[in-house]
Motif scaffolding. Structure first.
Motif, short mmCIF file in Angstrom:
data_model
loop_
_atom_site.label_atom_id
_atom_site.label_comp_id
_atom_site.label_asym_id
_atom_site.label_seq_id
_atom_site.Cartn_x
_atom_site.Cartn_y
_atom_site.Cartn_z
N PHE A 1 0.82 -1.21 0.00
CA PHE A 1 0.00 0.00 0.00
C PHE A 1 0.86 1.27 0.00
CE2 PHE A 1 -3.53 -2.44 2.45
CZ PHE A 1 -3.78 -3.16 1.31
N HIS A 2 1.92 1.26 0.81
CA HIS A 2 2.74 2.47 0.95
C HIS A 2 3.71 2.62 -0.20
CE1 HIS A 2 6.00 5.06 2.56
NE2 HIS A 2 5.00 5.68 3.14
N GLY A 3 4.27 1.51 -0.65
CA GLY A 3 5.23 1.56 -1.75
C GLY A 3 6.62 1.92 -1.28
N GLY A 4 7.47 2.33 -2.22
CA GLY A 4 8.85 2.64 -1.88
C GLY A 4 9.77 1.44 -1.96
N VAL A 5 9.23 0.26 -2.27
CA VAL A 5 10.03 -0.96 -2.44
C VAL A 5 9.64 -1.61 -3.76
CG1 VAL A 5 10.30 -1.38 0.04
CG2 VAL A 5 8.33 -2.30 -1.16
N ALA A 6 10.57 -2.36 -4.32
CA ALA A 6 10.32 -3.12 -5.57
C ALA A 6 9.82 -2.22 -6.69
CB ALA A 6 9.32 -4.25 -5.32
N GLY A 7 10.26 -0.96 -6.68
CA GLY A 7 9.87 -0.05 -7.76
C GLY A 7 8.48 0.54 -7.65
N LEU A 8 7.78 0.26 -6.54
CA LEU A 8 6.44 0.82 -6.37
C LEU A 8 6.53 2.27 -5.92
CD1 LEU A 8 4.71 -2.15 -4.48
CD2 LEU A 8 4.43 -1.51 -6.88
N PRO A 9 5.80 3.18 -6.55
CA PRO A 9 5.82 4.58 -6.12
C PRO A 9 5.19 4.73 -4.74
CG PRO A 9 4.14 4.24 -7.80
CD PRO A 9 4.92 2.98 -7.72
#
Length: 365
Positions: free
Chosen positions: A140-148
């Motif tokens: 949900f938050h992202g910031g890992v694995a290329g997720l915004p």
């Protein structure tokens, strides 16, 4: 002497069986019940047809703006136009798939746990309790694995309601059980600390806890330290709810006969084995209705987070009909929000009844 001739069993009277019998037993069993039935039917006659006419017959279902709502009934076009915002809040539409994937994983795991004959439930439970929360936050938050990155201030709607209630329930249950055991402990200091904690949190309303977590807590934190507002609300909700769960569990513990504990102690079980294997399973089974009632209350109380600037389902609905483009459609918004809340609360209630029947061992009084 007349010889006895057995007669075949006669069928029951027509008035005692079938639909007629059901009406006599349940609706017209006495003069007072008959009067109440007639009054109830008259009230239904007055209220149900106008509601059906407003909600279905004269409702507007298709369109893109308020100009399509000319039939004189409900304007469900408003719900259709704002449906994405009601479910995901301000989450970017192109990232909704992350929320859907997280929800799909959780639903699949819960279904696996609920179906009695599926194997490896222990490992699925470990996944739900220990791995899924971190996986869901990363998703949900992202910031890992290329997720915004999508900040928690953009989370809202039904998504935020489910996060607040599910995290609050999962975190408060084990802590509440420990508090209940501590309150019945023979060690005076442990018992006093647990009593003080429970009475402190039960003595203040949840709205005060949320206000303290949002406004006052940052004032006492070291300079430069910052905890996310959503995280502060979750901690406050979990601590608040654990106090109520502790009292519910304590009621179940007190209902277990003293002989159960004495018999287990005679077998050489230590305190933790005694509680884990003998006392707690019986106590938790007895308080299933109370626990589910507490969970349902928490699910509905999540609407209070709107006072600290978080927009749950009800908050996002209220903000939607203040839009000048949709003024005058508050009733449709409240009906939609109420239907969703009822759906989830009714589901929890029915599942608790299923658990009561499943774990029933014939000790009901």
């Amino acid at each position: 002497m007349k010889e006895y001739q057995p007669h075949p069993d006669l069928p029951p009277p027509v008035s005692q069986v079938g639909v007629l019998g059901w009406f006599r037993r349940n609706l017209f069993s006495s003069p007072l019940n008959s009067l109440l039935t007639v009054v109830a039917l008259y009230l239904l006659y007055l209220s149900v047809p106008p509601v059906i006419e407003w909600a279905f017959i004269k409702a507007s279902w298709v369109g893109s703006d308020r100009s399509a709502c000319t039939a004189g009934g409900a304007c469900w076009v408003f719900i259709e136009a704002r449906f994405g915002q009601f479910i995901y809040g301000f989450y970017p539409p192109d990232q909704w798939w992350r929320v859907n994937l997280g929800a799909l994983l959780l639903v699949a795991a819960l279904i696996w746990l609920m179906l009695p004959r599926l194997p490896a439930k222990r490992w699925v439970g470990v996944f739900v309790l220990l791995i899924y929360p971190f996986l869901a936050f990363a998703l949900f938050h992202g910031g890992v694995a290329g997720l915004p990155v999508v900040r928690t201030t953009q989370w809202g709607g039904l998504m935020l309601t489910l996060i607040l209630s599910s995290v609050g329930i999962v975190a408060a249950l084990p802590f509440g059980i420990l508090l209940a055991l501590g309150r019945r402990s023979k060690m005076p200091i442990v018992r006093a600390l647990c009593v003080a904690f429970i009475e402190l949190w039960r003595g203040v309303p949840l709205i005060t806890v949320l206000f303290m977590a949002s406004v006052m807590l940052p004032l006492f934190m070291p300079e430069g330290a910052d905890v996310d507002k959503l995280m502060r609300a979750l901690i406050g909700i979990a601590l608040f709810q654990s106090a109520y769960i502790a009292e519910v569990v304590r009621g179940g513990l007190q209902a277990i006969p003293r002989g159960q504990q004495e018999a287990a102690e005679s077998l050489g079980l230590n305190y933790w084995k005694l509680m884990a294997l003998v006392i707690l399973p019986q106590a938790l089974k007895l308080v299933i209705p109370g626990l589910v009632t507490t969970f349902i209350e928490l699910f509905k109380d999540t609407t209070l987070v709107s006072i600290i600037g978080l927009f749950d389902l009800l908050g996002i609905v209220q903000s939607a009909f203040t839009d000048p483009k949709w003024l005058g459609f508050a009733l449709e918004g409240f009906v939609f929000a109420g239907a969703l809340y009822w759906l989830f609360c009714f589901g929890m209630s029915r599942y608790s009844m299923h658990l009561e029947r499943r774990f029933d061992t014939g000790h009901k009084r």
